[in-house]
Write an enzyme that holds these catalytic residues in place. Structure first.
Site, PDB file in Angstrom:
ATOM      1  N   LYS A 184       0.868  -1.183   0.000  1.00  8.28           N
ATOM      2  CA  LYS A 184       0.000   0.000   0.000  1.00  8.28           C
ATOM      3  C   LYS A 184       0.901   1.229   0.000  1.00  8.28           C
ATOM      4  O   LYS A 184       1.536   1.548   0.993  1.00  8.28           O
ATOM      5  CB  LYS A 184      -0.899   0.055   1.239  1.00  8.28           C
ATOM      6  CG  LYS A 184      -1.944   1.165   1.091  1.00  8.28           C
ATOM      7  CD  LYS A 184      -2.398   1.776   2.403  1.00  8.28           C
ATOM      8  CE  LYS A 184      -1.593   2.926   2.888  1.00  8.28           C
ATOM      9  NZ  LYS A 184      -1.638   4.166   2.086  1.00  8.28           N
ATOM     10  N   GLU A 260      10.603   1.613   9.853  1.00  4.78           N
ATOM     11  CA  GLU A 260      11.540   2.720   9.610  1.00  4.78           C
ATOM     12  C   GLU A 260      10.782   4.007   9.871  1.00  4.78           C
ATOM     13  O   GLU A 260       9.860   4.335   9.114  1.00  4.78           O
ATOM     14  CB  GLU A 260      12.044   2.695   8.159  1.00  4.78           C
ATOM     15  CG  GLU A 260      12.925   1.520   7.814  1.00  4.78           C
ATOM     16  CD  GLU A 260      14.206   1.478   8.605  1.00  4.78           C
ATOM     17  OE1 GLU A 260      14.591   2.512   9.199  1.00  4.78           O
ATOM     18  OE2 GLU A 260      14.825   0.409   8.649  1.00  4.78           O
ATOM     19  N   CYS A 294      13.640  11.552   5.697  1.00  2.00           N
ATOM     20  CA  CYS A 294      13.679  11.037   7.076  1.00  2.00           C
ATOM     21  C   CYS A 294      14.994  11.391   7.756  1.00  2.00           C
ATOM     22  O   CYS A 294      15.025  11.718   8.930  1.00  2.00           O
ATOM     23  CB  CYS A 294      13.459   9.531   7.092  1.00  2.00           C
ATOM     24  SG  CYS A 294      14.604   8.635   6.051  1.00  2.00           S
ATOM     25  N   GLU A 391       9.621  16.388  14.730  1.00  2.00           N
ATOM     26  CA  GLU A 391      10.102  16.206  13.359  1.00  2.00           C
ATOM     27  C   GLU A 391       9.273  17.143  12.482  1.00  2.00           C
ATOM     28  O   GLU A 391       8.059  16.979  12.360  1.00  2.00           O
ATOM     29  CB  GLU A 391       9.913  14.756  12.903  1.00  2.00           C
ATOM     30  CG  GLU A 391      10.503  14.515  11.528  1.00  2.00           C
ATOM     31  CD  GLU A 391      10.162  13.152  10.928  1.00  2.00           C
ATOM     32  OE1 GLU A 391       9.031  12.679  11.122  1.00  2.00           O
ATOM     33  OE2 GLU A 391      11.038  12.577  10.268  1.00  2.00           O
TER      34      GLU A 391
HETATM   35  P1  NDP Z   1       2.743   8.403   7.650  1.00  2.00           P
HETATM   36  O1  NDP Z   1       3.181   7.675   8.864  1.00  2.00           O
HETATM   37  O2  NDP Z   1       1.673   9.411   7.767  1.00  2.00           O
HETATM   38  O3  NDP Z   1       2.252   7.381   6.522  1.00  2.00           O
HETATM   39  C1  NDP Z   1       3.070   6.341   6.050  1.00  2.00           C
HETATM   40  C2  NDP Z   1       2.202   5.256   5.413  1.00  2.00           C
HETATM   41  O4  NDP Z   1       1.406   4.633   6.432  1.00  2.00           O
HETATM   42  C3  NDP Z   1       1.217   5.792   4.398  1.00  2.00           C
HETATM   43  O5  NDP Z   1       1.070   4.865   3.347  1.00  2.00           O
HETATM   44  C4  NDP Z   1      -0.059   5.918   5.219  1.00  2.00           C
HETATM   45  O6  NDP Z   1      -1.217   5.912   4.429  1.00  2.00           O
HETATM   46  C5  NDP Z   1       0.036   4.672   6.076  1.00  2.00           C
HETATM   47  N1  NDP Z   1      -0.783   4.692   7.289  1.00  2.00           N
HETATM   48  C6  NDP Z   1      -1.304   5.753   7.943  1.00  2.00           C
HETATM   49  N2  NDP Z   1      -2.013   5.334   9.033  1.00  2.00           N
HETATM   50  C7  NDP Z   1      -1.935   3.981   9.055  1.00  2.00           C
HETATM   51  C8  NDP Z   1      -2.450   2.975   9.937  1.00  2.00           C
HETATM   52  N3  NDP Z   1      -3.191   3.269  11.011  1.00  2.00           N
HETATM   53  N4  NDP Z   1      -2.155   1.663   9.674  1.00  2.00           N
HETATM   54  C9  NDP Z   1      -1.394   1.350   8.610  1.00  2.00           C
HETATM   55  N5  NDP Z   1      -0.906   2.256   7.739  1.00  2.00           N
HETATM   56  C10 NDP Z   1      -1.151   3.569   7.955  1.00  2.00           C
HETATM   57  O7  NDP Z   1       4.079   9.011   7.029  1.00  2.00           O
HETATM   58  P2  NDP Z   1       4.229   9.983   5.786  1.00  2.00           P
HETATM   59  O8  NDP Z   1       3.652   9.330   4.573  1.00  2.00           O
HETATM   60  O9  NDP Z   1       3.775  11.335   6.193  1.00  2.00           O
HETATM   61  O10 NDP Z   1       5.839   9.976   5.572  1.00  2.00           O
HETATM   62  C11 NDP Z   1       6.695  10.807   6.271  1.00  2.00           C
HETATM   63  C12 NDP Z   1       7.282  10.076   7.467  1.00  2.00           C
HETATM   64  O11 NDP Z   1       8.025   8.940   7.011  1.00  2.00           O
HETATM   65  C13 NDP Z   1       8.272  10.912   8.243  1.00  2.00           C
HETATM   66  O12 NDP Z   1       8.047  10.752   9.623  1.00  2.00           O
HETATM   67  C14 NDP Z   1       9.621  10.325   7.849  1.00  2.00           C
HETATM   68  O13 NDP Z   1      10.636  10.514   8.807  1.00  2.00           O
HETATM   69  C15 NDP Z   1       9.277   8.880   7.675  1.00  2.00           C
HETATM   70  N6  NDP Z   1      10.283   8.206   6.848  1.00  2.00           N
HETATM   71  C16 NDP Z   1      11.214   7.388   7.470  1.00  2.00           C
HETATM   72  C17 NDP Z   1      12.230   6.800   6.729  1.00  2.00           C
HETATM   73  C18 NDP Z   1      13.255   5.929   7.400  1.00  2.00           C
HETATM   74  O14 NDP Z   1      14.046   5.287   6.699  1.00  2.00           O
HETATM   75  N7  NDP Z   1      13.301   5.860   8.711  1.00  2.00           N
HETATM   76  C19 NDP Z   1      12.348   7.029   5.267  1.00  2.00           C
HETATM   77  C20 NDP Z   1      11.315   7.894   4.727  1.00  2.00           C
HETATM   78  C21 NDP Z   1      10.330   8.459   5.507  1.00  2.00           C
HETATM   79  P3  NDP Z   1      -1.887   7.309   3.970  1.00  2.00           P
HETATM   80  O15 NDP Z   1      -0.875   8.070   3.215  1.00  2.00           O
HETATM   81  O16 NDP Z   1      -3.001   6.855   3.126  1.00  2.00           O
HETATM   82  O17 NDP Z   1      -2.305   7.971   5.259  1.00  2.00           O
END
Ligand code: NDP
Length: 488
Positions: A184, A260, A294, A391
């Site tokens: 997803k 991550e 990130c 963040e």
């Molecule tokens: P989110 O946590 O908002 O969303 C990430 C994914 O999880 C999306 O596909 C989202 O869907 C989905 N999601 C949201 N709620 C749920 C749930 N309850 N159960 C399962 N899946 C869910 O992150 P962002 O997309 O805003 O990305 C930015 C974040 O990602 C930052 O915090 C960044 O630091 C982190 N990141 C970390 C990395 C690492 O290597 N540590 C690398 C890249 C990013 P939807 O979009 O439909 O809400």
């Protein structure tokens, strides 16, 4: 001048299941906006729980009935190599699709993201036949073996900031290890995943072994985590969502997960560093992808003797950046992914200033087509200012000064996050001391950022994550071991 005309791009809309794009009667629609224009450009079908169930069952059936998991691992590697070469062939279309829907500038996707994806995929393909189990020590009339097997169906959930790279971190090692995958992607950047999945099928990977189901996190993401046929969850996103996923998995039947998560990574600059070179590194590390990274180097921790001169160099660098659409050839500062995210950045910066931080430059949301945020420097008055604790995920750099090395290490260690640290010094003893002391999953000395050395795992300490992406560790995390005892 534009790299391409955004109107001309064909959008692979829908879910990618069983080798084709499709929709379902009970899908609901969600508007997908182009961050560079702020305008909707597609209506994404979002799956219901029933659809997620159907897709996971189809994927499980493919895992069981095709020879994907059981074929010679070298053959599996060949399919992945073929996939990598198809991605390379379609690089221009993929770069357009990615840059249209995300904050990634077209030329950066072409020069960086696509080669990265191709290379990373080849790295995991190469690992497919380079692992094995072992024979355990046991008594003479018995044989003890430890063998490794794939989990079955891996559920992958990815964020919007580097859609294709994040996909390959998850799908590459899972498939190489013989799993099937249900992905997803973020609802904000859903389409490049569909084209990558199509290319996987074109490469000969059996249909339904890698499916993409589109939709919202709290419905589709949640349903994936809850499903009993998902053997493992692999997630990249915010710490809050990672925690929600852990709790879903725990409540609905514990399953292994790789998480991550977020970061608030420091860049420590000592007064013996090569300051001109370091200023460019520090500036790029907070403005690349407009800070939506990130491992963005969002906290400058600098020796007090060089603070003024160094921040001036950063201000000059920032002033030369040009905001613009991802398809504009002159853009060096891309848009913020959504108006909502830009509002969030604005609100944290205002709160930080209200709490006593000094605004050195930037601090403005700009609405020009899409939403942009000016590169911002905030001089901190106290360590618990919200610009340090949260963040921000935008081009906002906080500045703190130190006098002694010990102070620098203490400031660098964050209460919540531990993703990466940059240490800039020409003193090797100092650098190696910091390497040991700062709690972070990646340490970069006199550089900042990942490389194409996929052998180096990435992952966070503290609330920045559990488990690793890339590296041999990521591959092994897609296998579980089985102990076999045979009595003669
Ligand atoms: P989110 O946590 O908002 O969303 C990430 C994914 O999880 C999306 O596909 C989202 O869907 C989905 N999601 C949201 N709620 C749920 C749930 N309850 N159960 C399962 N899946 C869910 O992150 P962002 O997309 O805003 O990305 C930015 C974040 O990602 C930052 O915090 C960044 O630091 C982190 N990141 C970390 C990395 C690492 O290597 N540590 C690398 C890249 C990013 P939807 O979009 O439909 O809400």
């Amino acid at each position: 001048m534009d790299w391409y005309n955004p109107q001309d791009i064909e959008i692979p809309n829908g879910h990618f299941i069983n080798g084709e794009l499709r929709t379902f009667d009970d899908d609901t629609l969600s508007e997908v906006c182009c961050p560079s224009s702020g305008k909707p450009y597609a209506s994404l079908p979002c799956a219901s729980e029933n659809t997620v169930d159907f897709v996971i069952n189809s994927t499980k059936q493919a895992f069981t009935e095709t020879d994907w998991a059981t074929m010679a691992p070298r053959d599996r590697a060949d399919y992945l190599f073929k996939w990598a070469s198809l991605v390379e062939n379609d690089r221009e279309y993929l770069a357009q699709l990615e840059s249209l829907g995300s904050s990634r500038p077209y030329h950066e996707v072409l020069q960086w993201d696509i080669p990265y994806v191709v290379d990373c995929l080849k790295f995991f393909a190469e690992l497919a036949d380079k692992h094995g189990g072992y024979i355990g020590a046991t008594q003479q009339n018995r044989l003890g073996m430890v063998i490794n097997q794939p989990y079955g169906v891996v559920g992958a959930i990815t964020p919007w900031n580097f859609p294709m790279s994040m996909l390959i971190w998850k799908v590459g090692p899972a498939l190489a290890a013989g799993n099937a995958v249900v992905l997803k992607p973020s609802e904000l950047t859903p389409f490049s995943s569909n084209h990558l999945a199509r290319l996987a099928c074109d490469a000969g990977i059996p249909k339904n072994i890698f499916n993409v189901v589109q939709g919202l996190g709290h419905t589709v993401g949640q349903a994936i985590c809850e499903h009993p046929s998902i053997g493992k969850v692999t997630f990249t996103g915010s710490t809050a969502t990672g925690a929600a996923i852990m709790s879903t998995c725990a409540l609905k039947g514990p399953k292994p997960s790789t998480l991550e998560l977020g970061g608030k990574s420091p860049q420590i600059v000592f007064n013996d560093a090569d300051l001109d070179k370091t200023a460019t590194i520090v500036a790029k590390a907070i403005t690349g992808n407009a800070g939506q990274v990130c491992v963005s180097g969002s906290r400058l921790i600098i020796h007090e003797s060089i603070e003024k001169q160094f921040t001036q160099q950063l201000v000059e660098y920032f002033s030369q950046l040009k905001m613009g659409a991802t398809w504009d050839k002159e853009t060096t500062l891309p848009p913020i992914i959504s108006a909502r995210q830009a509002d969030r950045i604005e609100s944290i910066v205002s709160q930080s200033i209200a709490d006593g931080a000094e605004l050195i430059c930037g601090g403005k949301k700009v609405l020009e087509g899409g939403t942009f945020y000016t590169p911002t420097i905030l001089k901190m008055n106290k360590a618990d200012n919200c610009a340090i604790t949260s963040e921000i995920f935008g081009p906002v750099l906080t500045v703190q000064t130190f006098q002694t090395d010990e102070e620098a290490w203490n400031l660098a260690s964050h209460e919540t996050y531990g993703l990466a640290v940059g240490i800039h010094t020409n003193d090797i003893k100092r650098a190696l001391t910091g390497m040991r002391k700062v709690e972070a999953g990646s340490v970069w000395i006199n550089r900042y950022g990942r490389s194409f050395d996929h052998i180096m795992p990435t992952g966070g300490f503290k609330q920045s994550g559990i488990g690793k992406d890339i590296g041999v560790e990521a591959f092994q995390a897609n296998l579980h071991s089985k102990s076999v005892l045979i009595d003669f």
